[in-house]
Design an enzyme around this catalytic site. Structure first.
Site, PDB file in Angstrom:
ATOM      1  N   LYS A  76      77.460  53.149   6.336  1.00 40.80           N
ATOM      2  CA  LYS A  76      76.746  52.871   5.004  1.00 40.80           C
ATOM      3  C   LYS A  76      76.111  53.914   4.224  1.00 40.80           C
ATOM      4  O   LYS A  76      75.494  54.753   4.824  1.00 40.80           O
ATOM      5  CB  LYS A  76      75.740  51.581   4.969  1.00 40.80           C
ATOM      6  CG  LYS A  76      75.346  50.881   3.961  1.00 40.80           C
ATOM      7  CD  LYS A  76      74.485  49.616   3.984  1.00 40.80           C
ATOM      8  CE  LYS A  76      74.033  49.055   2.903  1.00 40.80           C
ATOM      9  NZ  LYS A  76      73.039  47.790   3.019  1.00 40.80           N
ATOM     10  N   SER A 151      74.370  43.433   0.690  1.00 44.34           N
ATOM     11  CA  SER A 151      74.587  44.605   0.240  1.00 44.34           C
ATOM     12  C   SER A 151      75.647  45.492   0.952  1.00 44.34           C
ATOM     13  O   SER A 151      76.039  46.281   0.493  1.00 44.34           O
ATOM     14  CB  SER A 151      73.340  45.504  -0.049  1.00 44.34           C
ATOM     15  OG  SER A 151      72.661  45.985   0.902  1.00 44.34           O
ATOM     16  N   SER A 175      71.392  41.390   3.979  1.00 44.41           N
ATOM     17  CA  SER A 175      72.544  42.167   3.830  1.00 44.41           C
ATOM     18  C   SER A 175      73.423  42.689   4.915  1.00 44.41           C
ATOM     19  O   SER A 175      74.468  43.399   4.635  1.00 44.41           O
ATOM     20  CB  SER A 175      71.897  43.562   3.263  1.00 44.41           C
ATOM     21  OG  SER A 175      71.764  43.295   1.906  1.00 44.41           O
TER      22      SER A 175
END
Lengths: 484, 95
Positions: A76, A151, A175
């Site tokens: 990420k 997210s 998330s």
């Protein structure tokens, strides 16, 4: 190939069925082919990835591999990886190249894993649809008109379309779990403090926690073995002996007490999601578990409390983006103040600005007690609900998200509707508990996730519970079509 | 409690974010919505409840006061929008 477990990939590498360089090229090819439609990755660096693969091949040749050596992992874009961009999905950090490694990255590097690229995400991890990214929205591999959740939407799409064998995510209010639910794979948010936050760009520091996103619970366990551990550089990192998360995987779940909170099955839950979640719980019953009704009476307060605490912490954390030391700086300005004001106006997106403003408001003189202190008190009530629940059960189960993936644009301009996506996930972040989302079936060809919430530091048990289910179902092995 | 245009101006100033007229219009409605969500907290009796600032009951650990990070100047300075030798350059603040 695409559904191979991390252990099988590792075995393939060890037996020299394929090399890490071949495996890395294979996934880089897939990313090249499909990233235009999915937008799952913000940055890819073939040379860097292949160099890492080459080093891993050398380790394997020397007979010194560890379980993730040579395996490509998508990271990420919230993690700093030396020499790689770390944008956090924001224009503010568009040109930021990380000068050092986050602890998580350092650990993957030490294990010989290959960084296959940095994944797209909601700006500063604020969002539940991956539509707030400065680098454009991510598409859901199951249906390109739908959002992947957020997210960690880029990592989610990458795992769901098998553009990487596994990925990392972070979970401040859901998330990891909500995108895992919307994209149909396994995700784990560990107990707060188990995975170091050093080098992970901060959103809400008392809630942020990194975890694995992968096909199966077994893969998540393998990643947990790498990701966890005490870190002196993170003052909230817990000091405890390192666990082997693979060790309990195959244990029996006979007699397991599953708590079902009635608050997780009330209004707002899509009936087709409810049906699948209930049948997954029914399957656990068939596997020998006992079902107990429990109550989390303050769960409805989790979203209001979160939208005080998370923005408050964010407003403080994001004050560092001032256009002086790194990141974006506005082009024209009269003086220092003007430079700050314009830099932050232009560098942050709308959702980030909203949260900074809310955070500033609830912390400002005259409002602190009514909002921030009040939220912290209710946070304790929410946390105590779980303490009471775990006196009666070993694990709590329910939906991960209130619906399947929704249409892009549908909630983008409606923050309140978007915030409801995390109604079942946020309370565990407030309490600091570990929780997972595992695939539990499909409705209209869209995946649905089952959430498993455990007591503090019960990750090994949670993984065992998830693994038992995955030994009897194959929902987790189904991947989105059109990404061959 | 609701949030007014004046409040928004004030907090935007505190947060050092410029807000255009058009942005302010949009923001007001959305922030009012978020604050009304937050206001659901006010119905809860929280007398005698200890605030919880953190998930785990741990205190700040202490470590020996020794140097752990060495000179990172060469690595860090090039990330800045404007530098001169080893200094970050900002608009003049002292007359």
């Amino acid at each position: 190939m695409l559904n191979l477990s991390l252990q099988s990939l590792s075995l393939g590498l060890e037996k020299k069925t394929f090399s890490s360089q071949e495996l890395t090229k294979f996934y880089l090819e897939r990313i090249k082919r499909h990233n235009t439609s999915l937008n799952a990755f913000i940055s890819i660096d073939e040379d860097k990835s292949l160099l890492m693969a080459k080093k891993s091949d050398e380790l394997i040749a020397e007979g010194r591999p560890s379980p993730l050596t040579g395996i490509p992992i998508a990271q990420k874009d919230i993690f700093c990886a030396q020499g790689w961009p770390a944008t956090c999905g924001s224009k503010m950090l568009e040109n930021f190249i990380a000068p050092y490694d986050a602890t998580v990255i350092e650990k993957f590097n030490a294990a010989g894993a290959v960084n296959i690229g940095k994944t797209n995400m909601d700006e500063f991890a604020m969002g539940s649809s991956n539509e707030t990214s400065y680098f454009g929205p991510v598409k859901n591999p199951w249906n390109l008109e739908l959002v992947p959740g957020g997210s960690s939407g880029g990592s989610a799409a990458a795992v769901a379309a098998r553009l990487a064998p596994a990925a990392t995510g972070t979970d401040t209010g859901g998330s990891i779990r909500q995108p895992a639910s919307l994209c149909g794979f396994t995700g784990l948010k560990p107990t707060y403090g188990l995975v170091s936050r050093y080098g992970m760009i901060a959103f809400a520091s008392s809630l942020d926690q990194a975890g694995p996103m992968a096909i199966s619970a077994e893969d998540c366990a393998l990643m947990m073995n790498v990701m966890t551990g005490h870190d002196k550089r993170d003052s909230t990192s817990v000091e405890r002996d390192k666990e082997d998360y693979m060790s309990q995987l195959n244990g029996s779940i006979k007699g397991l007490k599953i708590g079902i909170p009635k608050e997780f099955f009330s209004q707002g839950l899509d009936p087709s999601v409810q049906t699948l979640v209930e049948s997954a719980i029914e399957q656990y019953k068939n596997l020998g578990a006992e079902i107990i009704e429990i109550s989390l009476p303050n769960n409805h307060l989790a979203i209001p409390v979160y939208y005080v605490i998370a923005p408050a912490e964010a407003s403080s954390n994001l004050s560092r983006y001032d256009g002086v030391r790194y990141g974006y700086r506005t082009k024209e300005y009269d003086d220092l103040m003007d430079m700050y004001f314009k830099t932050r106006q232009e560098g942050f997106g709308n959702e980030v600005k909203r949260r900074i403003l809310i955070g500033t408001y609830v912390l400002s003189a005259g409002y602190y007690d009514a909002y921030y202190l009040k939220a912290q008190k209710i946070r304790r009530l929410i946390s105590e609900d779980f303490t009471n629940a775990f006196k009666k059960c070993d694990v709590i189960m329910g939906p991960s998200a209130p619906s399947v993936a929704f249409k892009a644009g549908e909630k983008k301009e409606d923050p309140l509707a978007m915030y409801m996506q995390d109604i079942y996930t946020i309370s565990t972040n407030l309490a600091g508990l570990p929780a997972m989302s595992i695939p539990a079936g499909f409705t209209n060809n869209l995946p649905v996730g089952l959430q498993l919430i455990g007591n503090y530091f019960s990750e090994a048990k949670l993984l065992n519970i998830a693994h038992s289910y995955q030994q009897h179902t194959d929902w987790h092995l189904q991947s989105a079509k059109g990404f061959d | 409690m609701t949030i007014s245009k004046k409040d928004i101006e004030k907090i935007a100033h505190l947060a050092r974010i410029n807000i255009s007229q058009a942005e302010a219009e949009q923001l007001e409605q959305k922030l009012i919505g978020i604050m009304s969500l937050i206001d659901k907290m006010q119905a809860v009796n929280t007398d005698n409840i200890e605030p919880m600032s953190h998930a785990l009951d741990i205190s700040q650990p202490l470590r020996d006061d020794v140097v752990t990070e060495f000179d990172l100047r060469e690595k860090i300075l090039p990330l800045a929008p404007e530098i001169e030798e080893s200094l970050f350059i900002v608009p003049q603040v002292i007359e």
